[in-house]
Write a protein that holds these residues in place. Structure first.
Motif, PDB file in Angstrom:
ATOM      1  N   HIS A 281      31.015  39.717  59.513  1.00 54.49           N
ATOM      2  CA  HIS A 281      30.297  38.682  58.774  1.00 54.49           C
ATOM      3  C   HIS A 281      29.912  39.197  57.386  1.00 54.49           C
ATOM      4  O   HIS A 281      30.009  38.465  56.392  1.00 54.49           O
ATOM      5  CB  HIS A 281      29.059  38.249  59.547  1.00 54.49           C
ATOM      6  CG  HIS A 281      28.325  37.103  58.924  1.00 54.49           C
ATOM      7  ND1 HIS A 281      27.335  37.283  57.978  1.00 54.49           N
ATOM      8  CD2 HIS A 281      28.462  35.754  59.071  1.00 54.49           C
ATOM      9  CE1 HIS A 281      26.880  36.107  57.594  1.00 54.49           C
ATOM     10  NE2 HIS A 281      27.538  35.163  58.236  1.00 54.49           N
ATOM     11  N   ALA A 282      29.497  40.470  57.314  1.00 48.27           N
ATOM     12  CA  ALA A 282      29.153  41.060  56.022  1.00 48.27           C
ATOM     13  C   ALA A 282      30.374  41.116  55.112  1.00 48.27           C
ATOM     14  O   ALA A 282      30.274  40.851  53.898  1.00 48.27           O
ATOM     15  CB  ALA A 282      28.579  42.465  56.224  1.00 48.27           C
ATOM     16  N   GLU A 283      31.533  41.415  55.687  1.00 50.94           N
ATOM     17  CA  GLU A 283      32.751  41.420  54.875  1.00 50.94           C
ATOM     18  C   GLU A 283      33.091  40.006  54.411  1.00 50.94           C
ATOM     19  O   GLU A 283      33.529  39.800  53.272  1.00 50.94           O
ATOM     20  CB  GLU A 283      33.921  42.006  55.665  1.00 50.94           C
ATOM     21  CG  GLU A 283      35.209  42.049  54.857  1.00 50.94           C
ATOM     22  CD  GLU A 283      36.297  42.876  55.502  1.00 50.94           C
ATOM     23  OE1 GLU A 283      37.463  42.693  55.104  1.00 50.94           O
ATOM     24  OE2 GLU A 283      35.989  43.670  56.394  1.00 50.94           O
TER      25      GLU A 283
ATOM     26  N   ALA B  80      30.944  37.727  53.803  1.00 54.33           N
ATOM     27  CA  ALA B  80      30.005  37.423  52.722  1.00 54.33           C
ATOM     28  C   ALA B  80      30.492  37.981  51.388  1.00 54.33           C
ATOM     29  O   ALA B  80      30.230  37.397  50.333  1.00 54.33           O
ATOM     30  CB  ALA B  80      28.633  37.994  53.061  1.00 54.33           C
ATOM     31  N   ARG B  81      31.205  39.096  51.443  1.00 57.88           N
ATOM     32  CA  ARG B  81      31.772  39.650  50.207  1.00 57.88           C
ATOM     33  C   ARG B  81      32.988  38.847  49.745  1.00 57.88           C
ATOM     34  O   ARG B  81      33.174  38.597  48.558  1.00 57.88           O
ATOM     35  CB  ARG B  81      32.170  41.116  50.417  1.00 57.88           C
ATOM     36  CG  ARG B  81      30.999  42.066  50.586  1.00 57.88           C
ATOM     37  CD  ARG B  81      31.452  43.519  50.536  1.00 57.88           C
ATOM     38  NE  ARG B  81      32.282  43.879  51.679  1.00 57.88           N
ATOM     39  CZ  ARG B  81      31.804  44.317  52.835  1.00 57.88           C
ATOM     40  NH1 ARG B  81      30.505  44.454  52.997  1.00 57.88           N
ATOM     41  NH2 ARG B  81      32.609  44.643  53.819  1.00 57.88           N
ATOM     42  N   ARG B  82      33.817  38.413  50.719  1.00 58.18           N
ATOM     43  CA  ARG B  82      35.052  37.698  50.378  1.00 58.18           C
ATOM     44  C   ARG B  82      34.780  36.244  50.006  1.00 58.18           C
ATOM     45  O   ARG B  82      35.409  35.704  49.086  1.00 58.18           O
ATOM     46  CB  ARG B  82      36.036  37.717  51.562  1.00 58.18           C
ATOM     47  CG  ARG B  82      36.520  39.074  52.003  1.00 58.18           C
ATOM     48  CD  ARG B  82      37.517  38.942  53.153  1.00 58.18           C
ATOM     49  NE  ARG B  82      38.811  38.435  52.713  1.00 58.18           N
ATOM     50  CZ  ARG B  82      39.753  37.986  53.545  1.00 58.18           C
ATOM     51  NH1 ARG B  82      39.518  37.933  54.851  1.00 58.18           N
ATOM     52  NH2 ARG B  82      40.896  37.553  53.066  1.00 58.18           N
TER      53      ARG B  82
ATOM     54  N   PRO C  38      31.263  34.139  50.011  1.00 58.38           N
ATOM     55  CA  PRO C  38      29.842  33.947  50.337  1.00 58.38           C
ATOM     56  C   PRO C  38      29.495  32.526  50.745  1.00 58.38           C
ATOM     57  O   PRO C  38      28.631  32.308  51.587  1.00 58.38           O
ATOM     58  CB  PRO C  38      29.130  34.355  49.035  1.00 58.38           C
ATOM     59  CG  PRO C  38      30.188  34.386  47.975  1.00 58.38           C
ATOM     60  CD  PRO C  38      31.465  34.699  48.667  1.00 58.38           C
TER      61      PRO C  38
ATOM     62  N   HIS D 240      38.089  34.359  58.306  1.00 53.13           N
ATOM     63  CA  HIS D 240      38.952  35.390  57.728  1.00 53.13           C
ATOM     64  C   HIS D 240      40.426  34.970  57.791  1.00 53.13           C
ATOM     65  O   HIS D 240      41.192  35.209  56.848  1.00 53.13           O
ATOM     66  CB  HIS D 240      38.755  36.716  58.459  1.00 53.13           C
ATOM     67  CG  HIS D 240      37.534  37.480  58.028  1.00 53.13           C
ATOM     68  ND1 HIS D 240      37.409  38.031  56.768  1.00 53.13           N
ATOM     69  CD2 HIS D 240      36.383  37.794  58.687  1.00 53.13           C
ATOM     70  CE1 HIS D 240      36.247  38.646  56.677  1.00 53.13           C
ATOM     71  NE2 HIS D 240      35.590  38.514  57.822  1.00 53.13           N
TER      72      HIS D 240
END
Length: 310
Positions: A145-147, A149-151, A153, A171
């Motif tokens: 989920h954090a990744e 948010a980077r890809r 948001p 993803h």
């Protein structure tokens, strides 16, 4: 305008949609109509999870025919696109037979898929699901989920950090170039329908709703919901079947977690309802199913129904 040819009931879990549909069917039959219920619930499609998902029971099905319930084994995967094809066919078939479809559900995307011609997302690119599923098992949902948010948001904001299926799907869509930032009018919230439809949204005072949800969870546990989950788990339940509200909680023996998750889900359903175009909201606090059915029928018979509270 004339009577809406389709009636749709939407509302949070535990509010009593099935009971209202059955009461409404009695009223419609008294007026010479032949109703049939069509489920718009993403998890009631699975056989063997009827208690956990709150599917219509035998007595309710005997009084009102229900379609798109309990027709998939728990190890099968299922998508909104597949559901849309089936729901359109069931609604069109009912109308062709002179029947009145009552679309009943609490899954917002499935409700819209049943009533409109949504352009649903395509299957993921070859191998993407396997790759991201492997990453999920290796790193865990919060890390993915954090990744996300980077890809993207804007996508991560709408997905719970522990929602494994939606994180993987987001993803996948990003890999295929099919997840875009919001902008302009969303097709999901337009008022365009495939058939003239009365969309009734059921709401209730929050504390009363939470009390009903707690009572509903207690009733499900008493009726064997945890045993259903254990059997489904042993049968190799698919990732989509495991999305059933309370499945992971009961698998872990966390009954209080199920109550908490159910209340949170009801909040999200109410948020979704507020975005629906043309919805007529009905506050059912203190009303029984027959009274709610009367209000829906009265609303349907207005010369020009409006999306005002009934």
């Amino acid at each position: 305008m004339g009577l809406a040819s389709v009636i749709a009931l939407f509302g949070p879990t535990g509010i009593g949609k099935t009971a209202v549909a059955v009461a409404l069917a009695r009223r419609l039959r008294a007026g010479g109509e032949d109703p049939v219920a069509i489920s718009a619930d993403a998890l009631q499609v699975y056989a063997g999870l009827e208690v956990l998902t709150g599917a219509a029971d035998a007595a309710e099905r005997a009084e009102l025919e229900h379609r798109l319930l309990s027709f998939l084994p728990v190890d099968a995967t299922f998508s909104a696109g597949q559901y849309a094809e089936l729901a359109h066919a069931e609604i069109d078939d009912a109308l062709a037979q002179g029947r009145t479809p009552i679309v009943v559900g609490g899954t917002g995307l499935y409700l819209r898929a049943a009533l409109t011609n949504l352009k649903l997302k395509p299957p993921p690119p070859e191998g993407a699901r396997e790759r991201w599923t492997a990453e999920l098992e290796r790193r865990g949902a919060p890390a993915l989920h954090a990744e996300l948010a980077r890809r993207a948001p804007w996508a991560a904001e709408t997905i719970d950090p522990n929602d494994r299926q939606r994180i993987v799907r987001a993803h996948e869509l990003l890999d295929g170039g099919d997840l875009e930032p919001p902008g302009g009018a969303s097709q999901l919230w337009t008022g365009e329908m495939r058939h003239p439809t009365l969309l009734a949204g059921l709401v209730m005072e929050r504390e009363a709703l939470y009390a009903r949800i707690d009572a509903r969870v207690d009733a499900m546990l008493a009726a064997g919901a945890r045993e259903e989950v254990l059997r489904a788990n042993a049968a190799g339940a698919s990732d989509t079947a495991r999305k059933a509200l309370g499945f992971p909680d009961l698998l872990a023996g966390d009954e209080e977690g199920m109550r908490r998750r159910t209340r949170n889900y009801a909040k999200r359903q109410l948020t979704w309802m507020r975005k629906l175009a043309g919805v007529a909201t009905i506050d059912v606090t203190g009303l029984d199913a027959d009274e709610v059915a009367h209000r829906i029928d009265r609303l349907r018979r207005r010369p020009d129904p409006t999306p005002e509270a009934a």
